[in-house]
Structures are given as C-alpha cells and as structure tokens.
Design a protein around this motif. Structure first.
Motif, PDB file in Angstrom:
ATOM      1  N   ASN A  19       1.814  -2.109 -18.312  1.00 31.78           N
ATOM      2  CA  ASN A  19       3.160  -1.560 -18.373  1.00 31.78           C
ATOM      3  C   ASN A  19       3.210  -0.269 -17.569  1.00 31.78           C
ATOM      4  OD1 ASN A  19       4.612  -3.400 -20.074  1.00 31.78           O
ATOM      5  ND2 ASN A  19       3.389  -2.670 -21.794  1.00 31.78           N
ATOM      6  N   GLY A  20       4.221  -0.141 -16.706  1.00 31.04           N
ATOM      7  CA  GLY A  20       4.356   1.081 -15.928  1.00 31.04           C
ATOM      8  C   GLY A  20       4.192   0.841 -14.439  1.00 31.04           C
ATOM      9  N   ASN A  21       4.607   1.821 -13.650  1.00 34.85           N
ATOM     10  CA  ASN A  21       4.506   1.730 -12.196  1.00 34.85           C
ATOM     11  C   ASN A  21       3.077   1.995 -11.727  1.00 34.85           C
ATOM     12  OD1 ASN A  21       4.181   4.508 -12.359  1.00 34.85           O
ATOM     13  ND2 ASN A  21       6.222   4.988 -11.584  1.00 34.85           N
ATOM     14  N   TYR A  22       2.904   2.174 -10.417  1.00 37.65           N
ATOM     15  CA  TYR A  22       1.553   2.284  -9.863  1.00 37.65           C
ATOM     16  C   TYR A  22       0.810   3.514 -10.389  1.00 37.65           C
ATOM     17  CZ  TYR A  22      -2.256   2.580  -6.503  1.00 37.65           C
ATOM     18  OH  TYR A  22      -3.497   2.661  -5.936  1.00 37.65           O
ATOM     19  N   ASP A  23       1.481   4.666 -10.413  1.00 35.96           N
ATOM     20  CA  ASP A  23       0.816   5.879 -10.908  1.00 35.96           C
ATOM     21  C   ASP A  23       0.389   5.722 -12.361  1.00 35.96           C
ATOM     22  OD1 ASP A  23       0.964   7.180  -8.510  1.00 35.96           O
ATOM     23  OD2 ASP A  23       2.641   8.488  -9.061  1.00 35.96           O
ATOM     24  N   ARG A  24       1.253   5.099 -13.161  1.00 31.56           N
ATOM     25  CA  ARG A  24       0.908   4.876 -14.573  1.00 31.56           C
ATOM     26  C   ARG A  24      -0.267   3.909 -14.689  1.00 31.56           C
ATOM     27  NH1 ARG A  24      -0.195   6.806 -19.236  1.00 31.56           N
ATOM     28  NH2 ARG A  24       0.371   5.491 -21.014  1.00 31.56           N
ATOM     29  N   PHE A  25      -0.268   2.865 -13.858  1.00 32.34           N
ATOM     30  CA  PHE A  25      -1.401   1.931 -13.834  1.00 32.34           C
ATOM     31  C   PHE A  25      -2.704   2.660 -13.525  1.00 32.34           C
ATOM     32  CE2 PHE A  25      -3.944   0.012 -10.361  1.00 32.34           C
ATOM     33  CZ  PHE A  25      -4.762  -0.805 -11.134  1.00 32.34           C
ATOM     34  N   LYS A  26      -2.675   3.544 -12.510  1.00 30.76           N
ATOM     35  CA  LYS A  26      -3.890   4.272 -12.148  1.00 30.76           C
ATOM     36  C   LYS A  26      -4.417   5.096 -13.317  1.00 30.76           C
ATOM     37  CE  LYS A  26      -5.474   4.741  -8.405  1.00 30.76           C
ATOM     38  NZ  LYS A  26      -6.609   4.063  -7.765  1.00 30.76           N
ATOM     39  N   GLU A  27      -3.522   5.733 -14.055  1.00 32.20           N
ATOM     40  CA  GLU A  27      -3.916   6.512 -15.234  1.00 32.20           C
ATOM     41  C   GLU A  27      -4.545   5.609 -16.295  1.00 32.20           C
ATOM     42  OE1 GLU A  27      -0.515   8.525 -16.712  1.00 32.20           O
ATOM     43  OE2 GLU A  27      -0.172   9.687 -14.892  1.00 32.20           O
ATOM     44  N   LEU A  28      -3.844   4.508 -16.601  1.00 24.07           N
ATOM     45  CA  LEU A  28      -4.328   3.591 -17.638  1.00 24.07           C
ATOM     46  C   LEU A  28      -5.651   2.948 -17.247  1.00 24.07           C
ATOM     47  CD1 LEU A  28      -0.947   1.833 -18.519  1.00 24.07           C
ATOM     48  CD2 LEU A  28      -2.204   3.443 -19.967  1.00 24.07           C
ATOM     49  N   LYS A  62       8.768   3.731  -7.272  1.00 25.56           N
ATOM     50  CA  LYS A  62      10.221   3.790  -7.428  1.00 25.56           C
ATOM     51  C   LYS A  62      10.836   2.451  -7.807  1.00 25.56           C
ATOM     52  CE  LYS A  62      10.930   7.777  -4.414  1.00 25.56           C
ATOM     53  NZ  LYS A  62      11.383   8.258  -3.084  1.00 25.56           N
ATOM     54  N   VAL A  63      10.177   1.341  -7.445  1.00 24.91           N
ATOM     55  CA  VAL A  63      10.767   0.021  -7.680  1.00 24.91           C
ATOM     56  C   VAL A  63      10.217  -0.659  -8.934  1.00 24.91           C
ATOM     57  CG1 VAL A  63      10.933  -2.333  -6.765  1.00 24.91           C
ATOM     58  CG2 VAL A  63      11.319  -0.387  -5.254  1.00 24.91           C
ATOM     59  N   THR A  64       8.912  -0.567  -9.173  1.00 23.86           N
ATOM     60  CA  THR A  64       8.278  -1.404 -10.195  1.00 23.86           C
ATOM     61  C   THR A  64       8.189  -0.718 -11.557  1.00 23.86           C
ATOM     62  OG1 THR A  64       6.031  -0.660  -9.636  1.00 23.86           O
ATOM     63  CG2 THR A  64       6.910  -2.526  -8.408  1.00 23.86           C
ATOM     64  N   CYS A  65       8.225  -1.548 -12.587  1.00 24.43           N
ATOM     65  CA  CYS A  65       8.083  -1.087 -13.973  1.00 24.43           C
ATOM     66  C   CYS A  65       6.838  -1.684 -14.623  1.00 24.43           C
ATOM     67  CB  CYS A  65       9.304  -1.473 -14.798  1.00 24.43           C
ATOM     68  SG  CYS A  65      10.846  -0.802 -14.157  1.00 24.43           S
ATOM     69  N   HIS A 104       0.827  -1.198   0.000  1.00 26.40           N
ATOM     70  CA  HIS A 104       0.000   0.000   0.000  1.00 26.40           C
ATOM     71  C   HIS A 104       0.868   1.256   0.000  1.00 26.40           C
ATOM     72  CE1 HIS A 104      -3.278  -2.675   1.842  1.00 26.40           C
ATOM     73  NE2 HIS A 104      -3.619  -2.396   0.614  1.00 26.40           N
ATOM     74  N   ASP A 105       2.183   1.058  -0.007  1.00 23.98           N
ATOM     75  CA  ASP A 105       3.129   2.169  -0.060  1.00 23.98           C
ATOM     76  C   ASP A 105       3.356   2.529  -1.527  1.00 23.98           C
ATOM     77  OD1 ASP A 105       5.327   3.867  -0.020  1.00 23.98           O
ATOM     78  OD2 ASP A 105       6.363   2.777   1.567  1.00 23.98           O
ATOM     79  N   THR A 106       2.563   3.473  -2.018  1.00 21.02           N
ATOM     80  CA  THR A 106       2.601   3.790  -3.455  1.00 21.02           C
ATOM     81  C   THR A 106       3.930   4.423  -3.868  1.00 21.02           C
ATOM     82  OG1 THR A 106       1.472   5.891  -3.037  1.00 21.02           O
ATOM     83  CG2 THR A 106       0.101   4.000  -3.626  1.00 21.02           C
ATOM     84  N   ASP A 107       4.573   5.139  -2.951  1.00 26.08           N
ATOM     85  CA  ASP A 107       5.878   5.725  -3.258  1.00 26.08           C
ATOM     86  C   ASP A 107       6.894   4.620  -3.545  1.00 26.08           C
ATOM     87  OD1 ASP A 107       7.941   7.961  -3.184  1.00 26.08           O
ATOM     88  OD2 ASP A 107       8.674   6.716  -1.540  1.00 26.08           O
TER      89      ASP A 107
END
Length: 544
Positions: free
Chosen positions: A242-251, A223-226, A216-219
C-alpha cells in the motif's frame, strides 16, 4: 485483476513462481523491480502476447490497452495522418456504419421475427456508441490533444513521418482516448515535456479505471500511484504494498531490516543450541534429557529458518581503446539534411563544428529537432543532402543507438557478437560482467526487456575498442544503479565522446566541455542549466 498460481520462465531462468495475488478494480499501481525482474513480461502476459508456464491472469470483461516502451513497427510505420490515427482509438466510425447498414436492412425487411432480431442488433450498437460518447468524442479527443501539446502541424503529418519521441507521444494520446478499463504504461514519461507530464498525471489520477505503471521516473510514480507491485527477482515472487513508490521504499527497507534482525537472532540461537548439544552429547540422566530437549528445539528452529536470498549482482563495465585517434576525429562542414524532398524545412540546416581528440561533447534540443538524425549522419546510416562529414584517420567509432537498432532481435545474445574477434571463453566472461551467464547467452535478443537489451548493447560497445563513442540516450531503460555504473565508466573513458542525453545527473558527471543546441546550431561551453532546461521540455529519450 487476479493472479492464480502464475509461473513464468525463459529456458532455465525462472522469473517468478506460483504467484497468487488479487488487485481491486480502479487501483493506480506502480510496477517496480530491477531490470530483468519480469516487469515487461508481466505486461505481455496480461495482454496475451506471452503465455505463462502455468497459472493464469483473470481480467474479467475488462478491456486492456498497453503503451510499450518501444512501439511496434506495424504501428509506427502506418501511412495515415496523425489525426486519423488518434480518431481510430474509438470504433465510432465502424459502429455508425454498422448502425446505418442495419437501419437499411430494417427498412427492407418484412418478416416480423427478423425485424426483432435487427432491432436487437441496433439496440446493442447504440449502447456501444453511448459507451464511446459518440456525440462528444471529438471534443474529448481535442482536449487530450491540447493537454498532450500535439500541435496542428503534427496532426496533419503521416504517422510514419514522425520522430520516435513524437510517435510515442501520439500513441499515448490515442491510448488515453481509447477509454480502456485497464491501462498498462511502460516508461510513459519518456517522451513527455513537463507540461504534458503534468497533464497526464492529473488525467491518470482521476481516471475511472485501473492503471499499472512501469517507470524509473519516481516523481511520476509518487504522484500517480497509490499501490506498488514489487517484482522480487531474488525471491522469484510478487508483493503488493500500500502506498506510492517512496512509501514502498520505506516499507521495503523496514521489512529487509526486520528480516535481517530475525536472521541474526535465529543464527545466535542456533549456535547456542548446537554448542550445548555438542558439549553434553555423551551425557546421561537429566543432562541427556536436556540435550534431547535442545535437539527438538534446534530441529524446529531449522525447519522455520528464513532462507536469505543472495544479493543481486551488478553490471561491471570496462571500456578500453585499441589505438589513439588523430587530433580532429570529426569535422561537420555545412551539413544540411531532410528526409523527403517535399519537406519544407531541413531537419539539419547548414551545421558546422569540429571535435578534438579526447573531447566530451553534448547535443541537446527539443524532441524532433534532429539529434538522433545527426548521429545517424555521422555514423553513415544517413547521407547529407549537402555539406560534408569527415571522420579523421585512425578514428574508430563505437555507436550506441537509442532503441538498440544495431542488435539483431532474431539472434541470440551470443550470436550478436559473431563479428567480435575474441575467444568464446573471454566473450562469456565479458557477458558475465554484464549479468548474462550460463544459458542466458542463448536467449533471443527479441525476448529481452529493454533494460537487458541496453546491457547487450553496452557489452558490444565495451568490446569495440573504439576511440570515439557516439551515445544516443545511453541511460534509457536502465535502473538507477546501472545508470550510476555507466556514468562512472564513461567519465573515465580516455577517448572522444559525442552524447545525446537530457539526463542531468548522468551528463553532469561526464566532464562535458561543449554543448551543441539544436536546431539553432549554437555551440556553448557546458552549463548544467542546459540539460536541466531540456530535461523539463523533453524526456530521457531523444527523437530524430
């Protein structure tokens, strides 16, 4: 890693069905989804702890290591030193013994064919030792120890003597040292201070292997996941982004928006076709052919229509008190405590404070300074070595334990409420508000995810009628939405509240009046900077 027709359920509840997915080697993958979506179960399937209903997970020859949210008792109670536990992460000592044994056999063996067999064994053992970097392994371990901020005094202690947070930190260091091809991390930042977290982020980003992270630590995820693996509880499936958590949320948000637009267009077209068919149903000639044409279009439209999954329910929490407590529900007077007579220092040392009725009181401090220990002393699980703890008359305590120690993992959810004096129908209604309905209530607590166990513990708390709540990191394991819900509930609680938490957003909304800082025993008026400071040093989990 390959998932082939993977299906899993518990009783009548289906977690996921016919999942087919391939994830390349050396990917850094965030695993996300609401509590109960099956994230921890997915890790248990990979580890072979659970068995799928059907399908399989193909790992090849890759070795997998898992850091669970809550350590198994067989690990956390080991009676060996921390340093020896860390060293055991690589089987170098065992391999060296086997190598020495085989050299001794070789020196005594006269048969040439048997000598060749022994040479082959020796060569294989040497290759394994080379893989484990046997000549530089201790230097590798010492770098990890430094990076994880494990001091020399902790290395000398026995593992069984450490606090919960310290044990998890040590287990994490051992996992990194063990050099697996696939790392599974379940809420890994729970026991990491800021510097250690930064070290781990850098370590994992450069790790030559696959890393799967539930957090649940989005930061940390960003920083770690792609890549992001989303376990969709509504649709009972997995989807890889494809992408980290913020990118996933957008997609994901754009995907949901596109689906909704498509649903709306389909609905309008369906209404238009049905209106025409109804209007000209009894026509003849060209209009009849037009009706037949519209019927074919409608049939095709309905065949390809998108089924919109129902929105997920959210927990509804209501906590009331049975009676008013006395003016001073708690007195802590000159209390000292240590776990063993041979410990040089007390964990709690000559501590004194009182709580007033209706007060909300916060406890903060570094990992291992005695926060959870103090709560256990107050609720009577432990006894002070000196001093006195006085619970006021008419004070009814409701205790939320950090790792859900008050729940019986071998009993079902509903059987964990056997002592609660309410009707079955009312109990089922309450459990329903905590998202346990139907046959869910007959699940054993031991098979639940940590987030689901948190909801069971909160349900018990809501039925306690207590006027004095003692809460040990109540937001642990909960998704952000549920954290917000319980923050609003506790904010409006009319009784007294004693809280251990380093979650600044949660704490700031409770109406805290005073703060106790351990181990110094200093009491000050609430200032948001305090939980923020200790949040940087600690985690959302507390320790002893």
């Amino acid at each position: 890693m390959q998932l082939i027709n993977l299906s899993m359920s518990f009783g009548d509840e289906e977690l996921f069905e016919n999942v087919n997915l391939q994830i390349s080697d050396n990917e850094k993958v965030g695993v996300v989804g609401v509590n109960g979506a099956g994230k921890t179960t997915f890790f248990k399937l990979i580890m072979g702890i659970e068995e799928a209903d059907s399908g399989k997970i193909v790992l090849g020859n890759n070795r997998v290591s898992w850091l669970p949210q809550v350590l198994d008792d067989s690990v956390s109670s080991l009676d060996i030193s921390v340093f020896d536990f860390l060293l055991s992460g690589r089987p170098i000592e065992r391999l060296n013994r086997e190598l020495q044994d085989n050299y001794e056999k070789l020196s005594l063996e006269k048969d040439e064919n048997k000598q060749k067999k022994i040479f082959k064994i020796i060569d294989n053992l040497q290759k394994k030792l080379d893989y484990w970097d046997c000549y530089t392994a201790e230097n590798v371990l010492l770098k990890i120890i430094d990076g994880m901020n494990i001091d020399d005094s902790m290395l000398e202690k026995k593992l069984s003597e450490l606090s919960g947070g310290q044990k998890s930190k040590v287990a994490f260091a051992r996992l990194l040292y063990s050099k697996p091809e696939i790392i599974l991390l379940d809420e890994p930042t729970n026991h990491l201070d800021k510097d250690t977290k930064d070290y781990v982020i850098n370590y994992l980003k450069n790790y030559k292997g696959s890393v799967f992270v539930i957090s649940h630590d989005t930061d940390f995820l960003n920083k770690v996941t792609c890549m992001t693996l989303f376990l969709d509880k509504r649709r009972k499936t997995f989807e890889l982004y494809n992408g980290n958590y913020d990118r996933f949320k957008e997609l994901y948000a754009q995907q949901e928006k596109n689906i909704q637009l498509q649903v709306e267009r389909t609905q309008k077209e369906e209404e238009k076709l049905k209106s025409f068919i109804d209007k000209y149903a009894n026509s003849s000639g060209k209009r009849k052919k037009m009706v037949q044409d519209r019927e074919k279009k409608l049939e095709k439209l309905l065949k390809n229509k998108i089924d919109v999954s129902p929105a997920l329910k959210t927990a509804k929490i209501d906590i009331t008190i049975n009676r008013e407590s006395t003016t001073i529900p708690l007195k802590v007077q000159n209390v000292s405590f240590k776990y063993n007579d041979y410990d040089k220092k007390n964990i709690i040392n000559n501590l004194s404070f009182n709580l007033l009725k209706g007060e909300k009181f916060l406890i903060v401090g570094k990992n291992g300074v005695g926060k959870s220990t103090l709560l256990k002393l107050i609720v009577g699980e432990l006894k002070p070595n000196s001093g006195e703890i006085v619970i006021g008359n008419k004070t009814d305590i409701g205790y939320y334990a950090q790792e859900h120690e008050l729940l019986d993992n071998n009993k079902s959810i509903i059987d964990n409420f056997a002592e609660v004096n309410i009707s079955q129908s009312k109990l089922r209604s309450v459990l329903g508000r905590f998202l346990f309905s139907g046959d869910d209530v007959f699940k054993k607590v031991g098979i639940l995810s940590p987030g689901e166990r948190s909801r069971v513990a909160l349900a018990k708390l809501s039925l306690s009628g207590a006027n004095f709540l003692i809460l040990d990191e109540p937001t642990n394991h909960l998704d952000p939405e549920t954290q917000t819900i319980i923050a609003d509930t506790f904010k409006n609680f009319p009784g007294t509240m004693l809280v251990v938490s380093h979650n600044p957003e949660f704490v700031d909304n409770l109406g805290i009046e005073r703060t106790l800082i351990l181990p110094d025993g200093i009491i000050s008026y609430y200032d948001r900077s305090l939980p923020e400071y200790f949040y940087k040093l600690n985690t959302k989990h507390s320790s002893k």
